[in-house]
Design a protein around this motif. Structure first.
Motif, PDB file in Angstrom:
ATOM      1  N   GLN A 120      28.447 183.888 -37.759  1.00 38.25           N
ATOM      2  CA  GLN A 120      27.742 182.646 -38.074  1.00 38.25           C
ATOM      3  C   GLN A 120      28.223 182.096 -39.404  1.00 38.25           C
ATOM      4  O   GLN A 120      28.516 180.913 -39.544  1.00 38.25           O
ATOM      5  CB  GLN A 120      26.230 182.897 -38.171  1.00 38.25           C
ATOM      6  CG  GLN A 120      25.529 182.964 -36.834  1.00 38.25           C
ATOM      7  CD  GLN A 120      25.688 181.678 -36.077  1.00 38.25           C
ATOM      8  OE1 GLN A 120      25.513 180.598 -36.644  1.00 38.25           O
ATOM      9  NE2 GLN A 120      26.055 181.765 -34.825  1.00 38.25           N
ATOM     10  N   PHE A 121      28.307 182.983 -40.349  1.00 40.19           N
ATOM     11  CA  PHE A 121      28.738 182.604 -41.696  1.00 40.19           C
ATOM     12  C   PHE A 121      30.123 181.966 -41.671  1.00 40.19           C
ATOM     13  O   PHE A 121      30.382 180.951 -42.317  1.00 40.19           O
ATOM     14  CB  PHE A 121      28.724 183.848 -42.577  1.00 40.19           C
ATOM     15  CG  PHE A 121      29.207 183.628 -43.966  1.00 40.19           C
ATOM     16  CD1 PHE A 121      28.394 183.034 -44.920  1.00 40.19           C
ATOM     17  CD2 PHE A 121      30.486 184.021 -44.333  1.00 40.19           C
ATOM     18  CE1 PHE A 121      28.846 182.837 -46.219  1.00 40.19           C
ATOM     19  CE2 PHE A 121      30.942 183.822 -45.630  1.00 40.19           C
ATOM     20  CZ  PHE A 121      30.117 183.232 -46.572  1.00 40.19           C
ATOM     21  N   LEU A 175      31.643 180.613 -39.067  1.00 38.49           N
ATOM     22  CA  LEU A 175      31.683 179.378 -38.286  1.00 38.49           C
ATOM     23  C   LEU A 175      31.032 178.226 -39.034  1.00 38.49           C
ATOM     24  O   LEU A 175      31.165 177.075 -38.670  1.00 38.49           O
ATOM     25  CB  LEU A 175      30.977 179.582 -36.945  1.00 38.49           C
ATOM     26  CG  LEU A 175      31.582 180.661 -36.047  1.00 38.49           C
ATOM     27  CD1 LEU A 175      30.821 180.740 -34.735  1.00 38.49           C
ATOM     28  CD2 LEU A 175      33.048 180.369 -35.791  1.00 38.49           C
ATOM     29  N   THR A 176      30.347 178.562 -40.074  1.00 38.73           N
ATOM     30  CA  THR A 176      29.644 177.545 -40.834  1.00 38.73           C
ATOM     31  C   THR A 176      30.346 177.352 -42.165  1.00 38.73           C
ATOM     32  O   THR A 176      30.313 178.226 -43.020  1.00 38.73           O
ATOM     33  CB  THR A 176      28.210 178.002 -41.120  1.00 38.73           C
ATOM     34  OG1 THR A 176      27.615 178.400 -39.904  1.00 38.73           O
ATOM     35  CG2 THR A 176      27.411 176.880 -41.749  1.00 38.73           C
ATOM     36  N   GLY A 177      30.950 176.240 -42.282  1.00 39.07           N
ATOM     37  CA  GLY A 177      31.624 175.992 -43.550  1.00 39.07           C
ATOM     38  C   GLY A 177      30.620 175.753 -44.669  1.00 39.07           C
ATOM     39  O   GLY A 177      30.917 175.924 -45.843  1.00 39.07           O
ATOM     40  N   SER A 178      29.411 175.358 -44.249  1.00 37.88           N
ATOM     41  CA  SER A 178      28.484 174.800 -45.231  1.00 37.88           C
ATOM     42  C   SER A 178      27.963 175.800 -46.259  1.00 37.88           C
ATOM     43  O   SER A 178      27.599 175.416 -47.368  1.00 37.88           O
ATOM     44  CB  SER A 178      27.294 174.154 -44.509  1.00 37.88           C
ATOM     45  OG  SER A 178      26.531 175.152 -43.880  1.00 37.88           O
ATOM     46  N   ASN A 179      27.930 177.082 -45.904  1.00 37.28           N
ATOM     47  CA  ASN A 179      27.308 178.026 -46.834  1.00 37.28           C
ATOM     48  C   ASN A 179      28.180 178.303 -48.054  1.00 37.28           C
ATOM     49  O   ASN A 179      28.813 179.355 -48.188  1.00 37.28           O
ATOM     50  CB  ASN A 179      26.956 179.328 -46.129  1.00 37.28           C
ATOM     51  CG  ASN A 179      25.995 180.155 -46.971  1.00 37.28           C
ATOM     52  OD1 ASN A 179      25.979 180.037 -48.196  1.00 37.28           O
ATOM     53  ND2 ASN A 179      25.205 180.974 -46.321  1.00 37.28           N
ATOM     54  N   LYS A 180      28.176 177.353 -48.931  1.00 31.54           N
ATOM     55  CA  LYS A 180      29.031 177.415 -50.125  1.00 31.54           C
ATOM     56  C   LYS A 180      28.636 178.575 -51.040  1.00 31.54           C
ATOM     57  O   LYS A 180      29.483 179.229 -51.631  1.00 31.54           O
ATOM     58  CB  LYS A 180      28.910 176.107 -50.916  1.00 31.54           C
ATOM     59  CG  LYS A 180      29.194 174.861 -50.101  1.00 31.54           C
ATOM     60  CD  LYS A 180      30.620 174.404 -50.206  1.00 31.54           C
ATOM     61  CE  LYS A 180      30.935 173.354 -49.152  1.00 31.54           C
ATOM     62  NZ  LYS A 180      30.085 172.144 -49.240  1.00 31.54           N
TER      63      LYS A 180
END
Lengths: 216, 216, 216, 216
Positions: free
Chosen positions: A179-180, A182-187
């Motif tokens: 999940q992490f 695949l998710t670019g957003s978790n800066k």
DNA sequence: GATGAATGAGCATTCATTCAT
DNA sequence: AATGAATGAATGCTCATTCAT
């Protein structure tokens, strides 16, 4: 002569051509926004031809998932045959998993997301594929369980937990990492890893070490 | 007089009405299959009115996500204020998380999936919401980090890991569990929990215990 | 030797196989919903092969019609050769007609509907078949006319009407009855027949009696 | 004020606009070959707008049928109120019917064919319309029965048949004539009428005379 | 003669979004 | 502020027909 055989191989090749086109497009535009039209175009087939090989869009996408699961299954089986301590077997499996993510995000995405969103969103189209996927997922989990059991037995794994429960926890961790990724957003997460000069495989290693060395 | 204030409050109430309608519908039919038409109907507004409150469908869905994150954030803050050992703080936070899943799957689903699938699928629509969500996610993570630090300091947590990395691992585990919940298909996993007579909170507790009691 | 003959017979047999497949499918699924694919499958031919025997779908369907007309024509001819009063000849012809409906609705349906809907819907595909059908229809009508003339002459039919006009009326009645049969929806009509304990052949008999016994 | 009223009227007018467009197109190209696109174009609406007024293509077509039936029903009712002998009432009804065919073939076609072909071909879409049509058809038949009863009572009709059965026969004849009209192909029939210098109304009159003057 | 892979035009239908009122 | 009629691009899917083998 193997006329039927050759035919079958040809068919498989064409199905793959379509699958690859779909994967690359999904990678570019996301799941829902990829149209059959575009897939056909990239696979250099006509729209109608797609339906000769996959019943519908849903089936096509599930086929991607199945392929990913099959690949992992094969890899896990090969790892299990190696002459290594159980702890190392699990570790290699996890690395294989993380590698897959880096090499082919869509692949992993398919494996994780599609058909998982919500049962309402995935109407049963090709029951067989659906079944196959569930079967493969279960086997994947069991291969981890087996490795854990080996590790407990050979002493490379020291845990108070039942191997099955531990496998479940490892599976959750794996899932979370995917999940992490695949998710670019978790800066923030990325930033933390950066700070400590670590990457995901490192973190996974640390995680396994903690799990495998529980004080009695 | 608070004329503007009252207006603002009214507006907020109407936005909520829409949000609730959307959430309940998504719960019933899934994300993509929920239409603006239906949301309007259930919210007892006209279709056009929806656009007075949310720029577009994407914004509306992201607002659901934001609401979930905000709810969690509030809960975490309250927990942090309690006079408890750090280990317990983390534990309560995780339980809060798991509770949220059970109480409102869509909420959690929104938080996890939407806007996470693939960046291409989420066109920047309402930058503000997007930013807010990232901000909240980071703060959520930091609240766990804080609790871990407290735990290390008060001795309730015994770990060799850096709190930030541990927070990351806990976050991954949390994510994995959510995925597991949102996916009905993983029969094997459910079966294992059943066998051992455990549920997810139990497993989470076990997980935290392992993490928090590492032999030196 | 009859090589060509045998070939021709073979060809005829295959055309029939296709026709039968088409008829049974139409019976099950309706006209428009029957596809060439399915017809080919049931006839145990490949899709392409169908086109070796019928120019296109339209031709195939018209062939069904022609076959029905031909069957009736043969029956009518046989009846005409019987040594019976004219009234009885007509009566037998009508019964034959009604029997055909019961035995094979599609057959009749094809005869009535297809190629009759609207001239725009039936593009001239195989002019020959089209012509043949018209020819057969005319002959069918004339066979009724002949029987009526015989009946007038032998005194079994007593009418003030011209035989041709009477034939037309009988034809209309026949047509109406067929429509009635092909339409399940006319509940009222069925109910009336039920009330009086009659069936369609009974009603036809009554109709003919009225027509054939006009007071001078 | 009649705001809702006006709205409703407007809506009705727009539905009619669509219906008329559909009718004229069907007249030109036949049922199946008329597309929603074209109907929209001719009605000067966008494709999507059609679906605001009719659930689907099937509903639209059934609406045509209903309109035809309603028109006939109204006419029949008016005729029944006239101070005429029963025989004349029936006669006028039939003439009205035949007139409708000449004035608007599609109308009649719709009434006869659509939803009558085969039950498989017409999936229930808008149950209400379907029901309404059946109801209207029944009432139409009953209005003929009433007229016949009146005729028997006032002596203008002399028959041995039960009024209901006679109505059925008249209905069949009517149906047959409509089929005949909708089918350009029956050249022989036309030729016969020509020879005798008659048209369909004449033949209908003759038919009714025969039916209404049966020797005791 | 037979095949069946490939085609691609064609269609019904959906739905987010706009805008005049 | 609210409406809801109108839009029209977009999409998944079908199927008669062709043609190389």
């Amino acid at each position: 002569m193997g006329k039927t055989e050759r035919k079958e191989r040809e068919r498989k090749r064409r199905k793959d051509r379509i699958l690859n086109a779909a994967i690359s497009l999904i990678e570019e535009k996301g799941f829902e926004k990829t149209t059959m039209e575009e897939i056909a175009e990239r696979a250099e087939f006509s729209k109608g031809t797609l339906y000769l090989y996959y019943n519908d869009k849903s089936s096509l996408f599930q086929a991607i998932k199945k392929r990913a699961l099959k690949y992992l299954h094969d890899q896990f089986l090969q790892i299990l045959q190696k002459d290594l301590p159980g702890a190392k077997l699990v570790h290699e499996m996890m690395i294989t998993f993380l590698d897959l993510i880096h090499e082919n995000a869509t692949f992993t995405k398919a494996m994780m997301l599609y058909g998982k969103k919500s049962e309402q969103e995935v109407e049963a189209t090709d029951g067989t594929i659906q079944e196959d996927c569930i079967q493969l997922e279960n086997e994947l989990l069991m291969l981890i369980v087996r490795s854990l059991q080996i590790g407990v037995q050979d002493g490379s794994i020291n845990t108070k937990l039942d191997p099955k429960l531990l496998a479940l926890q490892i599976g959750f961790q794996m899932n979370g990492m995917i999940q992490f990724c695949l998710t670019g957003s978790n800066k923030k997460g990325l930033q933390i890893l950066d700070e400590k000069n670590m990457d995901l495989p490192d973190l996974m290693e640390q995680f396994l070490q903690t799990q495998f060395s529980q004080a009695g």
